[in-house]
Design a protein around this motif. Structure first.
Motif, PDB file in Angstrom:
ATOM      1  N   ALA A  89       0.826  -1.202   0.000  1.00  0.00           N
ATOM      2  CA  ALA A  89       0.000   0.000   0.000  1.00  0.00           C
ATOM      3  C   ALA A  89       0.863   1.256   0.000  1.00  0.00           C
ATOM      4  O   ALA A  89       0.556   2.243  -0.687  1.00  0.00           O
ATOM      5  CB  ALA A  89      -0.939  -0.001   1.206  1.00  0.00           C
ATOM      6  N   PHE A  90       1.954   1.225   0.765  1.00  0.00           N
ATOM      7  CA  PHE A  90       2.862   2.370   0.813  1.00  0.00           C
ATOM      8  C   PHE A  90       3.491   2.615  -0.557  1.00  0.00           C
ATOM      9  O   PHE A  90       3.534   3.746  -1.047  1.00  0.00           O
ATOM     10  CB  PHE A  90       3.952   2.133   1.864  1.00  0.00           C
ATOM     11  CG  PHE A  90       5.018   3.191   1.878  1.00  0.00           C
ATOM     12  CD1 PHE A  90       4.798   4.406   2.500  1.00  0.00           C
ATOM     13  CD2 PHE A  90       6.243   2.979   1.242  1.00  0.00           C
ATOM     14  CE1 PHE A  90       5.778   5.399   2.504  1.00  0.00           C
ATOM     15  CE2 PHE A  90       7.227   3.956   1.238  1.00  0.00           C
ATOM     16  CZ  PHE A  90       6.988   5.173   1.874  1.00  0.00           C
ATOM     17  N   ILE A  91       3.975   1.555  -1.189  1.00  0.00           N
ATOM     18  CA  ILE A  91       4.595   1.683  -2.509  1.00  0.00           C
ATOM     19  C   ILE A  91       3.575   2.213  -3.518  1.00  0.00           C
ATOM     20  O   ILE A  91       3.878   3.103  -4.322  1.00  0.00           O
ATOM     21  CB  ILE A  91       5.162   0.324  -2.972  1.00  0.00           C
ATOM     22  CG1 ILE A  91       6.313  -0.114  -2.068  1.00  0.00           C
ATOM     23  CG2 ILE A  91       5.637   0.392  -4.428  1.00  0.00           C
ATOM     24  CD1 ILE A  91       6.721  -1.570  -2.253  1.00  0.00           C
ATOM     25  N   ARG A  92       2.369   1.689  -3.455  1.00  0.00           N
ATOM     26  CA  ARG A  92       1.306   2.130  -4.365  1.00  0.00           C
ATOM     27  C   ARG A  92       1.053   3.633  -4.216  1.00  0.00           C
ATOM     28  O   ARG A  92       0.927   4.365  -5.208  1.00  0.00           O
ATOM     29  CB  ARG A  92       0.031   1.327  -4.101  1.00  0.00           C
ATOM     30  CG  ARG A  92      -1.132   1.693  -5.021  1.00  0.00           C
ATOM     31  CD  ARG A  92      -2.354   0.830  -4.716  1.00  0.00           C
ATOM     32  NE  ARG A  92      -2.098  -0.566  -5.067  1.00  0.00           N
ATOM     33  CZ  ARG A  92      -2.276  -1.077  -6.284  1.00  0.00           C
ATOM     34  NH1 ARG A  92      -2.724  -0.289  -7.276  1.00  0.00           N
ATOM     35  NH2 ARG A  92      -2.036  -2.346  -6.517  1.00  0.00           N
ATOM     36  N   ARG A  93       0.979   4.113  -2.970  1.00  0.00           N
ATOM     37  CA  ARG A  93       0.745   5.549  -2.743  1.00  0.00           C
ATOM     38  C   ARG A  93       1.855   6.394  -3.346  1.00  0.00           C
ATOM     39  O   ARG A  93       1.601   7.432  -3.970  1.00  0.00           O
ATOM     40  CB  ARG A  93       0.635   5.841  -1.243  1.00  0.00           C
ATOM     41  CG  ARG A  93      -0.659   5.387  -0.607  1.00  0.00           C
ATOM     42  CD  ARG A  93      -0.861   6.049   0.750  1.00  0.00           C
ATOM     43  NE  ARG A  93       0.231   5.783   1.674  1.00  0.00           N
ATOM     44  CZ  ARG A  93       0.288   4.729   2.473  1.00  0.00           C
ATOM     45  NH1 ARG A  93      -0.678   3.800   2.429  1.00  0.00           N
ATOM     46  NH2 ARG A  93       1.305   4.570   3.302  1.00  0.00           N
ATOM     47  N   GLN A  94       3.096   5.948  -3.162  1.00  0.00           N
ATOM     48  CA  GLN A  94       4.228   6.706  -3.699  1.00  0.00           C
ATOM     49  C   GLN A  94       4.155   6.792  -5.220  1.00  0.00           C
ATOM     50  O   GLN A  94       4.355   7.854  -5.814  1.00  0.00           O
ATOM     51  CB  GLN A  94       5.553   6.069  -3.275  1.00  0.00           C
ATOM     52  CG  GLN A  94       5.783   5.988  -1.778  1.00  0.00           C
ATOM     53  CD  GLN A  94       5.631   7.332  -1.088  1.00  0.00           C
ATOM     54  OE1 GLN A  94       6.236   8.326  -1.490  1.00  0.00           O
ATOM     55  NE2 GLN A  94       4.811   7.373  -0.050  1.00  0.00           N
ATOM     56  N   LEU A  95       3.861   5.678  -5.869  1.00  0.00           N
ATOM     57  CA  LEU A  95       3.805   5.644  -7.326  1.00  0.00           C
ATOM     58  C   LEU A  95       2.626   6.467  -7.855  1.00  0.00           C
ATOM     59  O   LEU A  95       2.748   7.175  -8.864  1.00  0.00           O
ATOM     60  CB  LEU A  95       3.710   4.197  -7.813  1.00  0.00           C
ATOM     61  CG  LEU A  95       4.940   3.334  -7.548  1.00  0.00           C
ATOM     62  CD1 LEU A  95       4.631   1.871  -7.838  1.00  0.00           C
ATOM     63  CD2 LEU A  95       6.139   3.789  -8.372  1.00  0.00           C
ATOM     64  N   GLU A  96       1.494   6.371  -7.182  1.00  0.00           N
ATOM     65  CA  GLU A  96       0.330   7.153  -7.609  1.00  0.00           C
ATOM     66  C   GLU A  96       0.602   8.645  -7.494  1.00  0.00           C
ATOM     67  O   GLU A  96       0.183   9.436  -8.366  1.00  0.00           O
ATOM     68  CB  GLU A  96      -0.892   6.759  -6.777  1.00  0.00           C
ATOM     69  CG  GLU A  96      -1.437   5.375  -7.133  1.00  0.00           C
ATOM     70  CD  GLU A  96      -2.561   4.921  -6.223  1.00  0.00           C
ATOM     71  OE1 GLU A  96      -3.261   3.955  -6.586  1.00  0.00           O
ATOM     72  OE2 GLU A  96      -2.738   5.529  -5.140  1.00  0.00           O
ATOM     73  N   GLU A  97       1.286   9.059  -6.442  1.00  0.00           N
ATOM     74  CA  GLU A  97       1.622  10.475  -6.283  1.00  0.00           C
ATOM     75  C   GLU A  97       2.574  10.956  -7.371  1.00  0.00           C
ATOM     76  O   GLU A  97       2.544  12.119  -7.770  1.00  0.00           O
ATOM     77  CB  GLU A  97       2.229  10.713  -4.899  1.00  0.00           C
ATOM     78  CG  GLU A  97       1.206  10.622  -3.769  1.00  0.00           C
ATOM     79  CD  GLU A  97       1.833  10.734  -2.393  1.00  0.00           C
ATOM     80  OE1 GLU A  97       3.056  11.031  -2.306  1.00  0.00           O
ATOM     81  OE2 GLU A  97       1.113  10.522  -1.396  1.00  0.00           O
ATOM     82  N   MET A  98       3.420  10.048  -7.864  1.00  0.00           N
ATOM     83  CA  MET A  98       4.322  10.395  -8.966  1.00  0.00           C
ATOM     84  C   MET A  98       3.582  10.467 -10.298  1.00  0.00           C
ATOM     85  O   MET A  98       4.069  11.065 -11.250  1.00  0.00           O
ATOM     86  CB  MET A  98       5.422   9.329  -9.102  1.00  0.00           C
ATOM     87  CG  MET A  98       6.377   9.207  -7.960  1.00  0.00           C
ATOM     88  SD  MET A  98       7.527   7.823  -8.300  1.00  0.00           S
ATOM     89  CE  MET A  98       8.053   7.419  -6.636  1.00  0.00           C
ATOM     90  N   GLY A  99       2.424   9.807 -10.365  1.00  0.00           N
ATOM     91  CA  GLY A  99       1.710   9.700 -11.628  1.00  0.00           C
ATOM     92  C   GLY A  99       2.119   8.506 -12.453  1.00  0.00           C
ATOM     93  O   GLY A  99       1.844   8.431 -13.657  1.00  0.00           O
ATOM     94  N   VAL A 100       2.756   7.516 -11.809  1.00  0.00           N
ATOM     95  CA  VAL A 100       3.210   6.311 -12.504  1.00  0.00           C
ATOM     96  C   VAL A 100       2.073   5.301 -12.588  1.00  0.00           C
ATOM     97  O   VAL A 100       1.366   5.050 -11.607  1.00  0.00           O
ATOM     98  CB  VAL A 100       4.432   5.694 -11.780  1.00  0.00           C
ATOM     99  CG1 VAL A 100       4.809   4.351 -12.396  1.00  0.00           C
ATOM    100  CG2 VAL A 100       5.624   6.649 -11.835  1.00  0.00           C
ATOM    101  N   GLU A 101       1.908   4.710 -13.754  1.00  0.00           N
ATOM    102  CA  GLU A 101       0.848   3.728 -13.993  1.00  0.00           C
ATOM    103  C   GLU A 101       1.155   2.409 -13.280  1.00  0.00           C
ATOM    104  O   GLU A 101       2.281   1.914 -13.315  1.00  0.00           O
ATOM    105  CB  GLU A 101       0.726   3.479 -15.501  1.00  0.00           C
ATOM    106  CG  GLU A 101      -0.315   2.459 -15.892  1.00  0.00           C
ATOM    107  CD  GLU A 101      -0.326   2.174 -17.387  1.00  0.00           C
ATOM    108  OE1 GLU A 101      -1.020   1.230 -17.801  1.00  0.00           O
ATOM    109  OE2 GLU A 101       0.379   2.882 -18.137  1.00  0.00           O
ATOM    110  N   ILE A 102       0.156   1.824 -12.645  1.00  0.00           N
ATOM    111  CA  ILE A 102       0.298   0.536 -11.956  1.00  0.00           C
ATOM    112  C   ILE A 102      -0.569  -0.485 -12.681  1.00  0.00           C
ATOM    113  O   ILE A 102      -1.745  -0.237 -12.968  1.00  0.00           O
ATOM    114  CB  ILE A 102      -0.118   0.649 -10.480  1.00  0.00           C
ATOM    115  CG1 ILE A 102       0.782   1.677  -9.764  1.00  0.00           C
ATOM    116  CG2 ILE A 102      -0.038  -0.715  -9.791  1.00  0.00           C
ATOM    117  CD1 ILE A 102       0.329   2.029  -8.367  1.00  0.00           C
ATOM    118  N   LEU A 103       0.002  -1.639 -12.992  1.00  0.00           N
ATOM    119  CA  LEU A 103      -0.728  -2.659 -13.731  1.00  0.00           C
ATOM    120  C   LEU A 103      -1.819  -3.292 -12.862  1.00  0.00           C
ATOM    121  O   LEU A 103      -1.593  -3.576 -11.682  1.00  0.00           O
ATOM    122  CB  LEU A 103       0.227  -3.744 -14.223  1.00  0.00           C
ATOM    123  CG  LEU A 103       1.274  -3.318 -15.258  1.00  0.00           C
ATOM    124  CD1 LEU A 103       2.180  -4.485 -15.608  1.00  0.00           C
ATOM    125  CD2 LEU A 103       0.595  -2.774 -16.518  1.00  0.00           C
TER     126      LEU A 103
END
Length: 397
Positions: A37-51
């Motif tokens: 969940a922590f990693i997901r939040r960081q990536l979403e804040e960057m605007g990086v797409e998650i599969l």
């Protein structure tokens, strides 16, 4: 100082904060819910797409280069902790009893988050696709298979996969990679030597499995030295043994188990056959019988020479020749990254120095006192980003 290293150093504060947050909240293999969940939040804040994958823990993000079609490369970080009690004394020590980031996976997460941030900002500088693999369950040895089974490496298909691992035996700022066979396969065996229990004062009325187990354990130590080609590295280690509860009672059975490591697939097959023969023969020689449960774990890790060469070039370009150090050669530890390499076809695993610059001995991995060195994070980011920029440049193909 190169632009890549300069930008990586600028991310140090952010990545250190991420690393220490993950360190303080360690989770064991396949239980990394908060970490994911922590990693997901960081990536979403960057605007990086998650599969959108069916993974309970772990995730895979994707960054599409702005220069059009090109290579597809995977970069992996493992995210799980070890079942240890932390003894580092750090102010951000583990808040989860019985779990600790004593192998540096928290540092690997921080590096890959830094890579994600920089590649997302620089996506107009490269072509193709980069998949960022935040993998669960490395210590459990099957997390990479979960990633493979999820389909994350497909559509588009990953062609090469690379990862790093913190290494106390290189100094901060140093990196190294070894071409060819580098890490061993990992198999395990559990044995029951079954006899007949009885009174310790009347051994002739029983069939003591302890001498039979002792003979088997002793004979196992001779397999590598006497039956495996000397040039082939292999290890057979008995690591546990349990029998009896009283000083005057002959137990009915003995249980023991251990691990088998090697670099060559043919030797791997040989070892299983020889271990079975040795254990069964020792038990029969003393009137007992043996049951053997032999489990295949991860395959040996092979660093593709071409990928290795390109990684070395990226290391030199990002950090300078003096920072690239030769490694001692293959090691008998194991890494389930080998399952990703097997699925993709080729890849490489490199070492990131985390040791003290003055040469003072650094705490070893898998030790409760271990704590990843945050000073090393920018160097890992720089190498991975440079590798992608080189491999995915407009002229790469």
């Amino acid at each position: 100082m190169t632009d890549v290293l300069k930008e990586a150093l600028a991310l140090k504060e952010y990545c250190t904060g991420c690393r220490q947050t993950v360190h303080q909240n360690p989770e064991l293999s396949f239980q990394e819910f908060q970490t994911t969940a922590f990693i997901r939040r960081q990536l979403e804040e960057m605007g990086v797409e998650i599969l959108p994958l069916e993974l309970e823990t772990g995730l895979v993000a994707i960054i599409r280069g702005g220069l059009g079609d090109g290579p597809v490369t995977g970069l992996r970080a493992d995210i799980d902790a070890l079942p240890l009690t932390e003894e580092s004394g750090a102010p951000y020590s583990s808040q989860n009893p019985g779990a600790a980031h004593s192998c540096g996976h928290d540092g690997h997460v921080a590096v890959l988050l830094g890579v994600a941030k920089l590649l997302h900002q620089w996506r107009d500088r490269f072509s193709g696709v980069v998949k960022l693999i935040f993998q669960p369950g490395e210590e459990g040895l099957y997390g990479a298979l979960k990633i493979v089974q999820s389909g994350a490496l497909k559509d588009p298909d990953v062609e090469e996969v690379v990862c790093l691992h913190g290494w106390p035996y290189l100094k901060v700022g140093e990196v190294g990679v070894w071409p060819g066979e580098y890490m061993a396969s990992a198999d395990m065996f559990q044995v029951r030597v079954i006899g007949q229990g009885g009174h310790g004062a009347r051994p002739y009325k029983a069939m003591n499995p302890i001498p039979a187990a002792a003979l088997a354990v002793s004979a196992l130590q001779n397999i590598v030295s006497s039956e495996i080609v000397t040039a082939k590295q292999a290890v057979v280690s008995v690591c546990s043994i349990h029998a009896g509860d009283a000083f005057n009672v002959i137990p009915g059975e003995v249980k023991f188990g251990g691990t088998v490591r090697c670099l060559d697939p043919g030797v791997r097959d040989e070892l299983e056959s020889k271990i079975r023969r040795t254990v069964e023969g020792a038990a029969q020689a003393l009137g007992c019988r043996a049951e053997i449960e032999y489990t295949r774990g991860v395959p040996a890790l092979y660093n593709d020479p071409g990928v290795t060469q390109n990684l070395e070039k990226a290391m030199v370009k990002a950090l300078g020749q003096s920072h690239v150090k030769p490694l001692d050669g293959p090691v008998m530890g194991s890494e389930d990254f080998s399952n990703l390499v097997s699925a993709v076809g080729k890849g490489a695993f490199f070492r990131l120095g985390i040791g003290w610059p003055d040469g003072t001995e650094y705490t070893a991995l898998h030790n409760g006192a271990f704590n990843f060195n945050d000073e090393a994070i920018p160097y890992g980011i720089a190498v991975m980003v440079q590798y992608i920029l080189d491999r995915h440049s407009k002229d790469a193909r």
